[in-house]
Design an enzyme around this catalytic site. Sequence first.
Site, short mmCIF file in Angstrom:
data_model
loop_
_atom_site.label_atom_id
_atom_site.label_comp_id
_atom_site.label_asym_id
_atom_site.label_seq_id
_atom_site.Cartn_x
_atom_site.Cartn_y
_atom_site.Cartn_z
N GLN A 47 0.84 -1.20 0.00
CA GLN A 47 0.00 0.00 0.00
C GLN A 47 0.87 1.25 0.00
OE1 GLN A 47 -1.84 -1.20 3.80
NE2 GLN A 47 -1.45 0.88 4.55
N GLY A 54 7.87 22.62 14.10
CA GLY A 54 8.73 23.33 15.05
C GLY A 54 8.77 22.65 16.39
N THR A 94 12.30 21.67 20.34
CA THR A 94 13.58 21.17 19.82
C THR A 94 13.88 21.69 18.42
OG1 THR A 94 13.28 19.16 21.13
CG2 THR A 94 14.91 19.07 19.37
N GLU A 148 9.19 28.63 19.02
CA GLU A 148 9.53 28.95 20.40
C GLU A 148 10.96 29.51 20.47
OE1 GLU A 148 8.61 25.82 23.22
OE2 GLU A 148 6.96 25.12 21.99
N TYR A 149 11.21 30.85 20.31
CA TYR A 149 10.22 31.91 20.25
C TYR A 149 10.73 32.96 19.28
CZ TYR A 149 8.63 29.70 24.52
OH TYR A 149 8.21 28.79 25.43
N THR A 198 -0.23 28.24 27.92
CA THR A 198 -0.41 28.64 29.31
C THR A 198 -0.15 27.47 30.26
OG1 THR A 198 -2.79 28.30 28.93
CG2 THR A 198 -1.97 30.56 28.85
N TYR A 199 1.02 26.92 30.13
CA TYR A 199 1.53 25.87 31.01
C TYR A 199 3.05 25.97 30.97
CZ TYR A 199 1.00 23.83 26.32
OH TYR A 199 1.00 23.64 24.96
N TRP A 251 -1.71 19.71 25.55
CA TRP A 251 -0.50 18.92 25.30
C TRP A 251 -0.47 17.80 26.32
CZ3 TRP A 251 3.18 19.06 21.57
CH2 TRP A 251 4.31 18.25 21.77
#
Length: 609
Positions: free
Chosen positions: A314, A340, A343, A383-384, A450-451, A589
């Site tokens: 396949q 992204g 890492t 980031e970032y 927001t963590y 996440w």
Amino acid sequence: MSRPGGRRAIALAGAATLAVATALLAAPPASSAGTVTAECTKTQDWGSGFGGSCTITNGTDSALSGWKLEADLPSGTSVSVWNATQTVSGSHYTFSNPTWAASLGAGAKTSFGFNGTGSGFFTGCKINGASCDGGGGPGDQDDDAAPTAPTGLRASGKTATSVTLAWNASSDNVGVTGYDVYRGTTKAASVTGTSTTITGLSAKTAYTFTVKATDAAGNASSASESVSVTTDDGGGQGAGDKVIGYFVDWGVYQRNYHVKNIETSGSASKLTHINYAFGNVQGGKCTIGDSYADYDKAYGADQSVDGVADNWEQPLRGNFNQLRKLKKMHPGLKVLWSFGGWTWSGGFGQAAQNPAAFADSCYKLVEDSRWADVFDGIDIDWEYPNACGLSCDTSGPDAFKNLLSALRSKFGSDNLVTAAITADAAKDGKMDATDYKGASQYVDWFMPMTYDYFGGWDKEGPTAPHSPLTSYPGIPHEGFNTADTIAKLKGLGIPGSKLLMGLGFYGRGWTGVTQKEPGGKATAPAPGKYEAGIEDYKDIKSKCPPTGTVAGTSYAYCGNEWWSYDTPATIGGKMNWAGSEGLGGSFFWELSGDTPNGELISAIKNGLG
């Protein structure tokens, strides 16, 4: 997304824990049954400071809708508190129930903790206006002086159905106990702090607000100067329904988490979108992250979403084929390819030098004929931009905007373009390094992460919740909480419907901790199954059950380990808050951290109503 080191807390100076000298402020006598009482105790005392707690007991036969404890501290002594809201007027302290725990049942108890500096302790304790030991009555009959009028009333945020207000604290000869917020002549809210969100408003409507301060004797100040606010246009977008989960390609290895698990856990029916993490960014282009996991791994019937085994002839196998099968079972489910992450964000700097070429490479990869039907758009996790993460970027404040503009032009309006962004709302923090307002016009939504505000990368602590909903006295770094993050983004002019609530399906922790409350010293990150300082919710919930709540997030103290993580209950509270802010929904996440029956994603879905 969920990586150590992305944010750094400012450590607080701590004091060594010495022998405990216990001091009672007000111990309820046996005759106080039928009243509300309070007892405050020093649990630690090291001379220059102390730790302690206050316990409120509802000795009545009916539930309390809220509580308020007042006391004075001598000059040179001060405290910071958790699990309560604190206001200070001179030497007079007022503590009240946190917003997430307003009710106290008949016969029930609740506690809050504090750390103090100095050698003094509370005097003149009152609970709900009466003596803490159960004697006397509420109020002070000799107090006929009203507080000063609040000043600086302002709107710090708004949506189509809500307005967030803030003001400067009033003063009083005894102590301010709260504030009444008026919409025109109608009392809209009563709060103990100096900010609140008024909900239930109509879209595109002008409202006028004022605030009055009150004290324990019932005296009310004159009204503040008014502020007029017009709510946003509702736009008919149906905001608030998005539930987005990250699926990580490396999860198929040690974690043994596969696309089939999304279905068997019941999560697939609750998700609106899946972000597939991660594609790499190399040489200014979008590239494959893990070819074996992505499209080559052959699945047997037992691990396949539909129970049909792959074969070697396949054209497509791996996670991409499994996602295709999942989408056939859930036709409304959308999948985005995320590029992204912590890492692989180092490649965005080169990509930003030629945004059009980068966007072209991404489009060709996402729309490859082998899997074009699998993906409904692209998610960027840089980031970032123009700031430091695993590496530092100096592309400039316009680089992120230019990159997203090129992606929108290439992917068009029929595909989704989204981005996970910093949650650093500190003054001169990462959010100030990039034109997020300008970039927002090109995305369907932003996902502020927001963590991971605090964690074991600061190995000596102080211990703090990694995903606080709000600020709290003693928080290690101002601006590191969800409410401040959302307020700052809204303040840039980004509508709440374009912002999602971020949640972590894991806990972060420290070891070598001797204090069960937040703010303790530590020696190292706590041991974790895959990485020190982090543990999946499905494992930490039984390994170290919650012992308290701070800033809307659970924390747990077991042995010498201290952890913070969200539970179904705290997620419910956060989703209620997200609704009051008019946010577009929630993302998390990541999927493999949940229980096999999807406890946390169920709490998100239930919270959306």
